[in-house]
Design an enzyme around this catalytic site. Structure first.
Site, mmCIF file in Angstrom:
data_model
loop_
_atom_site.group_PDB
_atom_site.id
_atom_site.type_symbol
_atom_site.label_atom_id
_atom_site.label_comp_id
_atom_site.label_asym_id
_atom_site.label_seq_id
_atom_site.Cartn_x
_atom_site.Cartn_y
_atom_site.Cartn_z
ATOM 1 N NE ARG A 1 -3.511 -2.258 2.827
ATOM 2 C CZ ARG A 1 -3.191 -3.354 3.506
ATOM 3 N NH1 ARG A 1 -1.990 -3.436 4.065
ATOM 4 N NH2 ARG A 1 -4.041 -4.353 3.635
ATOM 5 C CG HIS A 16 -5.819 -0.005 -2.954
ATOM 6 N ND1 HIS A 16 -4.855 0.384 -2.065
ATOM 7 C CD2 HIS A 16 -6.563 -0.937 -2.302
ATOM 8 C CE1 HIS A 16 -5.016 -0.263 -0.921
ATOM 9 N NE2 HIS A 16 -6.036 -1.070 -1.046
ATOM 10 N NE ARG A 58 -3.543 -4.216 -0.914
ATOM 11 C CZ ARG A 58 -2.738 -4.828 -0.048
ATOM 12 N NH1 ARG A 58 -1.431 -4.711 -0.175
ATOM 13 N NH2 ARG A 58 -3.216 -5.555 0.944
ATOM 14 C CG HIS A 91 -5.633 -9.467 2.590
ATOM 15 N ND1 HIS A 91 -6.029 -9.974 1.373
ATOM 16 C CD2 HIS A 91 -5.527 -8.120 2.410
ATOM 17 C CE1 HIS A 91 -6.163 -8.993 0.505
ATOM 18 N NE2 HIS A 91 -5.858 -7.858 1.111
#
Length: 472
Positions: free
Chosen positions: A318, A413, A416, A439
């Site tokens: 990120r 993003h 990503r 995650h």
């Protein structure tokens, strides 16, 4: 002791600074641990104690000896049935009641209050509870001349909005920021979002009623009209969810400060949204890799941008994770990169590829400021670290427009999601993908199952009676 039950430092801060009982929260957590409650039960009891302490702070109580049986009954019988301190009341407060009982026992054993001999746990039952029912949302309003242009909502427009507010309302905004900081311990970035949405609401109130309007006169119809305005502007569902969440928080603040007497949070309706209904926005990984050819690697800026693009495309970092990387987090001998706690509140260690290692060395050789501990710095004076993730978002947008790529959205993003989709479609398991992306739950990675088109074909069920259809 609180660290054993909560990993988020902001939660621990809120529990320790929740009012008069905050000073006893560590001892209370140890007390619950000695009672051998489960971890989930202990968390609920700690939250209940913080809720009771905030109510005491709201009532102006600053003496622990006043947290007695009488006050506990007032909290349970009068406050809980109409409570919206944290979320809309659904009438489920049994764990809170049991938690209040444990607080009384703890204070009694600490010789702060008398033993609650006249009060048993079963008597702490609210009388005639009337939980609130969320109002149904208004349907979006279509304007005859099309959707009007919404007001600017970026952070830079705050000064303009503040300039259009009466002085009294401007003071309310500053008090609200202190409230979010001191009582809830929110980060500056989060407070900026809450403060901006509060200013938009106040600006609308000022335009609707005039500069002489008093906030004490706010009513349910004002809240509904404001949400109706948001629907009229055609904001996205995610943005309207942010507005409704911030609006509830601001209304709680107004009631906390006794500016309004009635609880208006039930008038803020909850937006409906199907979980996992959308597909992650991404582009083919081969197209995303074209971005690496865009930076001019003969310049300092080009070397820096090339490195940040590599970190996004190969490690799925990120933007906020990249700007927090420090030199001590990089180990070229071990080939490892440590990522600090960010969105998931836990760190992780990722492998460094040869390309990333070469890009790091190439950038550090020409980096203008050698004293800064952060890896990524500004390329113009002063050579300070990047302040927020939007800086890298602008970099990605610049190179997408430079290459004239067709993309569903701009921002970091997008890369990503493109990496995650590439990994899943090329045989990587959800567990491996989740470890790379950081995650905490495998269900979060599960959204990428919807882009596995070839694999989904293998599990698709046949159409009923397809043999008969073929014969016909």
């Amino acid at each position: 002791m609180l660290e054993n039950y909560f990993t988020d430092s902001r939660t621990i801060y809120r529990l320790s600074n929740c009012g008069i009982f905050g000073q006893k929260m560590e001892e209370y957590a140890k007390y619950l641990h000695e009672q051998e409650f489960s971890q989930n039960t202990t968390r609920e009891y700690l939250r209940a104690a913080a809720h009771l302490s905030r109510f005491a702070l709201w009532q102006g109580i600053n003496d622990l000896s006043l947290l007695n049986e009488t006050f506990a009954c007032q909290f349970v019988n009068e406050h809980l049935p109409n409570c919206s301190c944290e979320r809309l009341n659904k009438g489920k407060y049994h764990s809170t009641i049991r938690g209040v009982w444990q607080v009384l026992n703890f204070l009694s054993e600490s010789k702060i209050i008398p033993s609650p001999v006249d009060l048993i746990e079963n008597s702490l039952i609210p009388k005639n509870p009337q939980p609130f029912k969320p109002l149904k949302p208004y349907p979006p309003i279509q304007s005859e001349s099309g959707k009007p242009t919404p007001p600017r909502t970026d952070i830079a427009s705050q000064a303009v909005i503040m300039g259009n507010l009466p002085e009294s309302m401007g003071g309310i905004v500053l008090q609200y920021d202190e409230y979010l900081d001191n009582l809830f311990g929110l980060s500056k970035k989060t407070r900026d979002v809450h403060r901006l949405k509060a200013m938009l609401f106040l600006k609308w109130i000022y335009e609707e009623h005039g500069s002489d309007f008093q906030l004490s006169s706010l009513g349910t119809e004002d809240i509904l009209k404001f949400q109706e305005m948001c629907n009229e502007y055609g904001y996205s569902n995610d943005y309207r969810k942010t507005i409704t969440s911030c609006l509830r928080g601001f209304l709680r603040f107004l009631r906390w400060e006794r500016i309004i007497q009635d609880d208006l949070t039930p008038a803020v309706y909850k937006l409906k949204e199907w979980k996992l209904a959308s597909v992650p926005k991404h582009i083919p990984y081969e197209t995303a890799m074209l971005l690496l050819s865009a930076p001019d690697r003969e310049t300092v800026k080009g070397k820096r941008d090339y490195l940040t693009l590599l970190l996004m495309l190969q490690l799925g970092l990120r933007a906020n994770e990249i700007i927090q990387i420090e030199l001590k987090d990089i180990s070229l001998t071990k080939g490892e990169l440590f990522i600090h706690k960010t969105k998931t509140h836990r760190g992780r260690c990722l492998p460094i590829t040869n390309e990333i290692a070469e890009a790091i060395v190439d950038y550090l050789r020409v980096r203008p400021e050698r004293q800064q501990s952060e890896l990524v710095l500004r390329t113009v004076r002063p050579y300070n670290p990047l302040k927020n993730s939007s800086s890298l978002g602008s970099v990605v947008r610049q190179y997408i427009e430079q290459l004239d790529l067709k993309v569903p959205s701009y921002g970091t993003h997008l890369l990503r999601h493109s990496l995650a989709t590439h990994l899943v479609n090329n045989g990587a398991s959800f567990k491996e993908t989740a470890d790379i992306l950081g995650h905490t739950s495998i269900e979060t990675t599960g959204i990428y199952a919807k882009v596995q088109i070839e694999r989904l074909k293998d599990i698709a069920l046949p159409f009923p009676c397809w043999e008969e259809v073929c014969v016909i």
